[in-house]
Design a protein around this motif. Structure first.
Motif, PDB file in Angstrom:
ATOM      1  N   ILE A  46       0.853  -1.183   0.000  1.00  0.00           N
ATOM      2  CA  ILE A  46       0.000   0.000   0.000  1.00  0.00           C
ATOM      3  C   ILE A  46       0.884   1.227   0.000  1.00  0.00           C
ATOM      4  O   ILE A  46       1.783   1.342   0.825  1.00  0.00           O
ATOM      5  N   GLY A  47       0.619   2.142  -0.906  1.00  0.00           N
ATOM      6  CA  GLY A  47       1.398   3.373  -0.935  1.00  0.00           C
ATOM      7  C   GLY A  47       2.716   3.256  -1.676  1.00  0.00           C
ATOM      8  O   GLY A  47       3.618   4.059  -1.473  1.00  0.00           O
ATOM      9  N   ALA A  48       2.851   2.224  -2.546  1.00  0.00           N
ATOM     10  CA  ALA A  48       4.047   2.140  -3.383  1.00  0.00           C
ATOM     11  C   ALA A  48       3.983   3.270  -4.422  1.00  0.00           C
ATOM     12  O   ALA A  48       2.908   3.676  -4.849  1.00  0.00           O
ATOM     13  N   ASN A  49       5.156   3.773  -4.810  1.00  0.00           N
ATOM     14  CA  ASN A  49       5.176   4.891  -5.756  1.00  0.00           C
ATOM     15  C   ASN A  49       5.364   4.392  -7.183  1.00  0.00           C
ATOM     16  O   ASN A  49       6.262   3.608  -7.461  1.00  0.00           O
ATOM     17  N   ILE A  50       4.514   4.853  -8.053  1.00  0.00           N
ATOM     18  CA  ILE A  50       4.593   4.479  -9.456  1.00  0.00           C
ATOM     19  C   ILE A  50       4.831   5.770 -10.233  1.00  0.00           C
ATOM     20  O   ILE A  50       4.013   6.693 -10.175  1.00  0.00           O
ATOM     21  N   VAL A  51       5.972   5.860 -10.881  1.00  0.00           N
ATOM     22  CA  VAL A  51       6.362   7.112 -11.535  1.00  0.00           C
ATOM     23  C   VAL A  51       6.712   6.838 -12.992  1.00  0.00           C
ATOM     24  O   VAL A  51       7.371   5.844 -13.305  1.00  0.00           O
ATOM     25  N   GLU A  52       6.252   7.708 -13.855  1.00  0.00           N
ATOM     26  CA  GLU A  52       6.618   7.608 -15.259  1.00  0.00           C
ATOM     27  C   GLU A  52       8.074   8.013 -15.349  1.00  0.00           C
ATOM     28  O   GLU A  52       8.457   9.093 -14.889  1.00  0.00           O
ATOM     29  N   PHE A  87      -3.172   0.314  -8.635  1.00  0.00           N
ATOM     30  CA  PHE A  87      -2.851   1.628  -9.188  1.00  0.00           C
ATOM     31  C   PHE A  87      -3.320   1.680 -10.626  1.00  0.00           C
ATOM     32  O   PHE A  87      -3.554   0.646 -11.274  1.00  0.00           O
ATOM     33  N   SER A  88      -3.457   2.875 -11.148  1.00  0.00           N
ATOM     34  CA  SER A  88      -3.796   3.070 -12.552  1.00  0.00           C
ATOM     35  C   SER A  88      -3.227   4.420 -12.937  1.00  0.00           C
ATOM     36  O   SER A  88      -3.486   5.428 -12.286  1.00  0.00           O
ATOM     37  N   ILE A  89      -2.421   4.446 -13.976  1.00  0.00           N
ATOM     38  CA  ILE A  89      -1.755   5.685 -14.335  1.00  0.00           C
ATOM     39  C   ILE A  89      -1.774   5.845 -15.847  1.00  0.00           C
ATOM     40  O   ILE A  89      -1.625   4.870 -16.586  1.00  0.00           O
ATOM     41  N   ALA A  90      -1.996   7.073 -16.283  1.00  0.00           N
ATOM     42  CA  ALA A  90      -1.966   7.353 -17.725  1.00  0.00           C
ATOM     43  C   ALA A  90      -0.587   7.908 -18.050  1.00  0.00           C
ATOM     44  O   ALA A  90      -0.104   8.828 -17.390  1.00  0.00           O
ATOM     45  N   VAL A  91       0.065   7.322 -19.034  1.00  0.00           N
ATOM     46  CA  VAL A  91       1.410   7.781 -19.401  1.00  0.00           C
ATOM     47  C   VAL A  91       1.486   7.934 -20.919  1.00  0.00           C
ATOM     48  O   VAL A  91       0.625   7.445 -21.652  1.00  0.00           O
ATOM     49  N   ASN A  92       2.547   8.582 -21.395  1.00  0.00           N
ATOM     50  CA  ASN A  92       2.745   8.690 -22.827  1.00  0.00           C
ATOM     51  C   ASN A  92       3.147   7.319 -23.364  1.00  0.00           C
ATOM     52  O   ASN A  92       3.901   6.595 -22.723  1.00  0.00           O
ATOM     53  N   ALA A  93       2.651   6.986 -24.548  1.00  0.00           N
ATOM     54  CA  ALA A  93       2.973   5.695 -25.145  1.00  0.00           C
ATOM     55  C   ALA A  93       4.477   5.571 -25.301  1.00  0.00           C
ATOM     56  O   ALA A  93       5.155   6.533 -25.670  1.00  0.00           O
ATOM     57  N   GLY A  94       4.993   4.425 -25.003  1.00  0.00           N
ATOM     58  CA  GLY A  94       6.422   4.191 -25.181  1.00  0.00           C
ATOM     59  C   GLY A  94       7.251   4.468 -23.951  1.00  0.00           C
ATOM     60  O   GLY A  94       8.444   4.188 -23.932  1.00  0.00           O
ATOM     61  N   SER A  95       6.651   4.985 -22.914  1.00  0.00           N
ATOM     62  CA  SER A  95       7.464   5.291 -21.739  1.00  0.00           C
ATOM     63  C   SER A  95       7.486   4.102 -20.768  1.00  0.00           C
ATOM     64  O   SER A  95       6.717   3.158 -20.918  1.00  0.00           O
ATOM     65  N   SER A  96       8.382   4.174 -19.800  1.00  0.00           N
ATOM     66  CA  SER A  96       8.496   3.093 -18.825  1.00  0.00           C
ATOM     67  C   SER A  96       8.058   3.592 -17.460  1.00  0.00           C
ATOM     68  O   SER A  96       8.054   4.792 -17.203  1.00  0.00           O
ATOM     69  N   LEU A  97       7.740   2.645 -16.596  1.00  0.00           N
ATOM     70  CA  LEU A  97       7.323   2.998 -15.243  1.00  0.00           C
ATOM     71  C   LEU A  97       8.369   2.553 -14.245  1.00  0.00           C
ATOM     72  O   LEU A  97       8.940   1.472 -14.376  1.00  0.00           O
ATOM     73  N   GLN A  98       8.617   3.424 -13.286  1.00  0.00           N
ATOM     74  CA  GLN A  98       9.491   3.022 -12.207  1.00  0.00           C
ATOM     75  C   GLN A  98       8.654   2.853 -10.948  1.00  0.00           C
ATOM     76  O   GLN A  98       7.896   3.748 -10.568  1.00  0.00           O
ATOM     77  N   ILE A  99       8.778   1.682 -10.327  1.00  0.00           N
ATOM     78  CA  ILE A  99       7.944   1.396  -9.160  1.00  0.00           C
ATOM     79  C   ILE A  99       8.843   1.189  -7.944  1.00  0.00           C
ATOM     80  O   ILE A  99       9.799   0.414  -7.999  1.00  0.00           O
ATOM     81  N   SER A 100       8.560   1.930  -6.888  1.00  0.00           N
ATOM     82  CA  SER A 100       9.414   1.827  -5.713  1.00  0.00           C
ATOM     83  C   SER A 100       8.589   1.792  -4.435  1.00  0.00           C
ATOM     84  O   SER A 100       7.468   2.293  -4.390  1.00  0.00           O
ATOM     85  N   TYR A 101       9.165   1.174  -3.422  1.00  0.00           N
ATOM     86  CA  TYR A 101       8.509   1.094  -2.124  1.00  0.00           C
ATOM     87  C   TYR A 101       9.603   0.984  -1.077  1.00  0.00           C
ATOM     88  O   TYR A 101      10.588   0.270  -1.282  1.00  0.00           O
ATOM     89  N   LEU A 102       9.436   1.691  -0.010  1.00  0.00           N
ATOM     90  CA  LEU A 102      10.472   1.739   1.023  1.00  0.00           C
ATOM     91  C   LEU A 102      10.813   0.336   1.520  1.00  0.00           C
ATOM     92  O   LEU A 102       9.934  -0.427   1.912  1.00  0.00           O
ATOM     93  N   GLY A 103      12.099  -0.022   1.465  1.00  0.00           N
ATOM     94  CA  GLY A 103      12.527  -1.338   1.928  1.00  0.00           C
ATOM     95  C   GLY A 103      12.520  -2.398   0.839  1.00  0.00           C
ATOM     96  O   GLY A 103      12.772  -3.563   1.109  1.00  0.00           O
ATOM     97  N   TYR A 104      12.204  -1.990  -0.396  1.00  0.00           N
ATOM     98  CA  TYR A 104      12.157  -2.941  -1.507  1.00  0.00           C
ATOM     99  C   TYR A 104      13.033  -2.441  -2.645  1.00  0.00           C
ATOM    100  O   TYR A 104      13.282  -1.236  -2.778  1.00  0.00           O
ATOM    101  N   LYS A 105      13.464  -3.369  -3.485  1.00  0.00           N
ATOM    102  CA  LYS A 105      14.247  -2.982  -4.658  1.00  0.00           C
ATOM    103  C   LYS A 105      13.342  -2.290  -5.660  1.00  0.00           C
ATOM    104  O   LYS A 105      12.200  -2.692  -5.856  1.00  0.00           O
ATOM    105  N   ASN A 106      13.899  -1.287  -6.313  1.00  0.00           N
ATOM    106  CA  ASN A 106      13.117  -0.581  -7.325  1.00  0.00           C
ATOM    107  C   ASN A 106      12.863  -1.477  -8.524  1.00  0.00           C
ATOM    108  O   ASN A 106      13.628  -2.389  -8.817  1.00  0.00           O
ATOM    109  N   TYR A 107      11.789  -1.195  -9.220  1.00  0.00           N
ATOM    110  CA  TYR A 107      11.428  -2.010 -10.366  1.00  0.00           C
ATOM    111  C   TYR A 107      11.180  -1.077 -11.547  1.00  0.00           C
ATOM    112  O   TYR A 107      10.528  -0.046 -11.418  1.00  0.00           O
ATOM    113  N   LEU A 108      11.714  -1.438 -12.693  1.00  0.00           N
ATOM    114  CA  LEU A 108      11.519  -0.623 -13.893  1.00  0.00           C
ATOM    115  C   LEU A 108      10.889  -1.522 -14.938  1.00  0.00           C
ATOM    116  O   LEU A 108      11.386  -2.620 -15.202  1.00  0.00           O
TER     117      LEU A 108
END
Lengths: 817, 90
Positions: A41-47, A62-83
């Motif tokens: 809960i409360g993980a950050n999802i960033v374009e 989560f649900s996020i609108a992004v520009n086509a072709g971009s990637s998402l970076q997902i992070s949460y305190l105490g966890y490895k970041n995910y791209l």
């Protein structure tokens, strides 16, 4: 009103429309822990490469609108970041699994943007374990009481008072299902077993429109779903209770379960001790238990179904037998607690639409029964008295989230509850005609919508409206509750917030302060006891420093409440009273204004927080204190908590907590006078006794409250099976401060009550204080077990002693029957 | 008129049935003024708030009723009739 909001929404869309000109796609899904499968809960999802981001909600969705072709970076305190490794071209549903990062706690995590939240106190299991507690085990509500704006009644109490509200004004949601009674041990412990908790958010103000029905706070507790990687569990023992957890996958694919239970250790001991003392004529026993169970099944990655059961009771029993031959038997028993059953289906209908449907049943009851039998040669008689006060809640909730545009998210839904109140049902066997029990049914239905509009890059405006209808036998009410919440991003990692909300509450809690029994009686709103209402305005700032290592927030609020209800002065109990409505004082007003500060250190070798709040709360009732406004009984002008947790090495960590508060108010005596007695003494004459002249209600303060707690936890591996185990040693009130619970005037310093009208030696009246909780050292032990495949052999040897243990456990659990 | 009351002591010897001794009573009937009535009613609340009790329901400090301007106390009156001593056993 609604058309205004639609207009306003349209204006926002028009204003921000240039932003949606690019080709947009929508990515939705959920974020989970890779090992346990728990929602994060409360993980950050960033374009990637932008500061455009959101955080996962209470379902990890989560649900996020992004520009086509971009990637998402997902992070949460105490966890490895995910791209996200792939180029996202079209609307997609993804499930992201983050792995815990065991080494990263020393490092600094880079998260491009954290979505700050306002008027919310958040705590997770990890943070709870870093606060030393009296039983050596984490306590949910006591941890929350350290957050600014959340306070309590007396020391040790698990009742929450949020921003000057009453204890009955908190909505406790257990996986989004309301729970009615939340205390054990007369409020000294909360019913929430920390072992099953994933995350807790307490909304102190600025409620989203999906919440309502209680004036002061929403305590949103998310339970864990059970580990999906293998059968695991833990056993724990502390001074107050013993607990267990068992979790793991089930045979149905993608399904998990978790069961936790707690039971007091003191009740058999108490029964034993009391049967030894007092000439073995009576036995007293007190205890409580809780059982939580949750089953989760994810048939595919779009749907998730869960079933939830909770049951918890407190009981106080008293048996007495006078003489062996007289044949007199007496039994008094008190039971109070909750039942909860709920089923929920969460579905990602489309990348833009998310739905959550729940049906639930909750019942709270307080039952007191007395049985007296006399059987001997001369006489036989029987007397039975039973008193029940109960509330039942059958609810259906349907919540939807629709991501209409890149910068517009809409929440909407319907909540409906059928409540059945029976505040006063009594039965007395000797009565020829039984009192008809006073049952009232009420239907509370709410429709809501919340519209979150993003503008100016990261600023948001959430415009919400909640429409509530309440119907009971002779009373009906509509209420329209506007909610506004604006976040203005002023600089990177600095956000300002302003909010307004209106809330109504349709049931009142008549609450007896300090009593271990007859604790809670719920009264539905009606003609004589109208529904309570509150308006709250807040203003806040939230800032992050050094890449989230430090976060800080300031919240200012003003809240006014109207049509509050309480017991009429001098009454503490409605038991067995047909005219209970006349013992309720309604039409009360309350005001609270305050400033709250919080600084947290989130990462590094040492972590912790400092919280401070300054408040002033008042109450005014037509027939209390002659209708004059007075300081609220639990007003604490200053309140400070400091928590530091230091990790010495992998095995050993040290925790510290210091609390400082100005004392509670009390009514001082400003003089005394002599009053003639009403009854005559033995000589047949009226006599005079000393009476106190009180000053203004709550106009003085008791002395300051402060205390230091420390805790040391040591994690190790068990010798035989190499299971993880934690020893916890803590000391409560280290410097043994005598903090006052209440003040009283007495002419006897032994603590015994001494009334001068009883005669005897004259001693001058002095002010005394009662204090509880001296220095208390405690030790607790918890072992985690893991049924790994290679241990199957050893399970069969366990099988043998399984049955007797089960029986033993059953006997132990049912020992009060 | 019937008056139900229970006062006195009860005793039992060697497990025999309880033997109850009732105390004699004197009845007193008071005809009181409104102020006196208010004072009596409020005195119970005063006593409840006078000594808080731990673990039991308690109420906050509550003043005695006063009808004296610029001071404390009551101005009240009552008249009474008193019965002879009644011995319930007879």
């Amino acid at each position: 009103m609604r058309t205004h909001i639609i207009k306003l929404t349209l204006i926002f869309i028009i204003l921000t429309s240039p932003l949606i000109a690019q080709q947009q796609i929508r990515i939705s899904g959920s974020v989970k822990d890779k090992l346990s499968g728990e929602n994060l809960i409360g993980a950050n999802i960033v374009e990637q490469g932008t500061i455009h981001g959101i955080s996962s909600d209470y379902n990890g969705y989560f649900s996020i609108a992004v520009n086509a072709g971009s990637s998402l970076q997902i992070s949460y305190l105490g966890y490895k970041n995910y791209l996200t490794a792939f180029d996202l071209k079209k609307d997609t549903i993804i499930n992201v699994f983050l792995s815990p990062d065991t080494e990263q706690l020393d490092e600094v995590i880079v998260s491009a943007s954290r979505t700050p939240r306002f008027n919310i106190a958040t705590i997770n299991y990890q943070q709870m374990t870093q606060i030393p507690s009296i039983g050596g085990k984490p306590d949910v509500i006591k941890s929350l009481q350290l957050m600014p704006g959340i306070s309590y009644q007396n020391e040790g109490s698990s009742l929450m008072l949020v921003r000057g509200g009453d204890p009955g004004q908190n909505l406790y949601l257990f996986d989004n299902v309301p729970l009615i009674y939340v205390n054990h041990l007369g409020g000294f412990m909360s019913v929430f077993n920390p072992d099953i908790i994933n995350n807790i958010d307490v909304y102190k103000g600025g409620f989203p429109a999906r919440y309502g029905g209680k004036l002061s706070s929403v305590v949103d507790i998310t339970q864990r779903e059970g580990n999906n990687s293998g059968l695991k569990g833990s056993l724990g023992i502390g001074i107050t209770d013993a607990s267990f957890t068992l979790e793991g996958p089930l045979k149905i694919e993608n399904s998990t379960f978790i069961i936790t239970g707690r039971k007091t250790m003191i009740d058999p001991l108490m029964a034993f001790a009391s049967s030894l003392s007092g000439g073995s004529n009576y036995i007293v026993s007190y205890g409580f238990h809780d059982i939580n169970g949750k089953f989760t099944w994810k048939p595919d990655n779009k749907n998730s179904f869960s079933l939830n059961v909770y049951q918890g009771d407190d009981y106080l029993n008293y048996w007495s037998r006078s003489g062996t031959n007289s044949g007199e038997k007496y039994r008094l028993s008190n039971v109070w607690g909750n039942w909860l059953v709920s089923a929920r289906l969460n579905s990602i209908v489309s990348p833009k639409l998310y739905a959550s449907n729940k049906i639930s049943f909750t019942r709270y009851r307080l039952k007191e029964s007395m049985k007296y039998t006399l059987t001997n040669a001369a006489d036989t008689s029987k007397l039975r008295i039973r008193y029940i006060s109960a509330v039942q809640d059958l609810s259906y909730r349907s919540d939807w989230k629709y991501n209409a545009l890149k910068n517009w998210t809409m929440d909407f839904g319907l909540h409906t509850s059928l409540l059945r109140f029976s505040p006063n049902d009594s039965y007395i066997s000797t009565r020829t005609t039984q009192q008809t029990s006073d049952i009232s049914n009420s239907l509370e239905t709410a429709l809501y919508t919340d519209n979150k509009i993003t503008f100016l890059r990261n600023s948001t405006a959430t415009l919400g409206l909640r429409f509530v209808n309440y119907i009971t036998n002779d009373y009906m009410r509509f209420s329209l509750e506007p909610r506004i919440n604006i976040n203005l991003s002023v600089a990177k990692n600095h956000v300002l917030n302003a909010s307004y909300m209106r809330v109504s509450q349709f049931s009142h809690l008549a609450f007896t302060t300090g009593s271990i029994m007859n604790n809670e009686v719920w009264i539905p709103a009606g003609k004589k006891v109208p529904a309570a209402k509150s308006d709250q305005y807040t203003f806040g700032w939230n800032g992050d420093y050094r890449n989230d290592m430090f976060s800080s927030e300031i919240n200012l609020y003003y809240k006014n409440m109207s049509d509050l209800s309480t017991f009429r002065e001098g009454y503490t109990n409605l038991m067995g009273d047909e005219t209970w409505a006349t013992k309720i004082e309604s039409g009360g007003k309350g005001e609270s204004v305050g400033a709250e500060f919080l600084v947290r250190k989130n990462s590094g070798k040492w972590t912790g927080f400092v919280s401070y709040s300054r408040t002033r709360t008042t109450r005014q009732y037509p027939n209390i204190n002659n209708g004059v406004k007075y300081i609220f009984d639990y007003n604490r002008p200053n309140s400070l908590s400091l928590n530091i947790s230091y990790k010495l090495n992998e095995k050993l960590s040290f925790n510290l907590l210091w609390v400082y508060q100005t004392g509670l108010p009390f009514t001082p005596a400003i003089g005394r006078y002599y009053v003639p007695s009403l009854e005559n003494n033995f000589e047949g004459n009226s006599y005079y006794y000393e009476a106190l002249i009180y000053g203004e209600r709550n106009s003085s303060e008791m002395r300051d409250y402060h205390r230091l707690d420390i805790g040391l936890s040591y994690s190790t591996l068990t010798k035989k099976r190499k299971n993880k185990a934690i020893w916890n040693f803590s000391v409560y009130n280290v410097y043994n401060r005598h903090n006052p619970v209440y003040y009283y005037y007495n002419s006897n310093n032994t603590g015994e009550i001494f009334l001068s009208e009883w005669g005897g030696e004259y001693a001058p009246l002095s002010l005394y204080q009662l204090s509880l909780f001296p220095i208390i050292p405690t030790l607790s032990y918890k072992v985690f077990f893991d049924f790994k495949p290679h241990e199957i052999k050893s399970v069969s040897t366990r099988e043998k002693d399984r049955v007797p243990f089960k029986q033993k456990f059953g006997n132990w659990i049912n020992q009060n029957n | 008129m019937t008056i139900n009351y229970f006062t006195g002591s009860a005793s039992s010897m060697n497990g025999e049935p309880m033997h109850t001794d009732l105390y004699p009573v004197i009845l007193e009937l008071r005809s009181v003024s409104q102020n006196y009535y208010r004072f009596v009613k409020q005195k119970y609340l005063y006593e409840l708030g006078r000594y808080p009790e731990f673990m039991a329901a308690s109420t906050t400090a509550f003043p005695l009723y006063s009808n004296i301007n610029g001071g404390y106390g009551i101005f009240a009156g009552y008249s009474l009739v008193k019965s002879d001593t009644i011995y319930p056993g007879n």
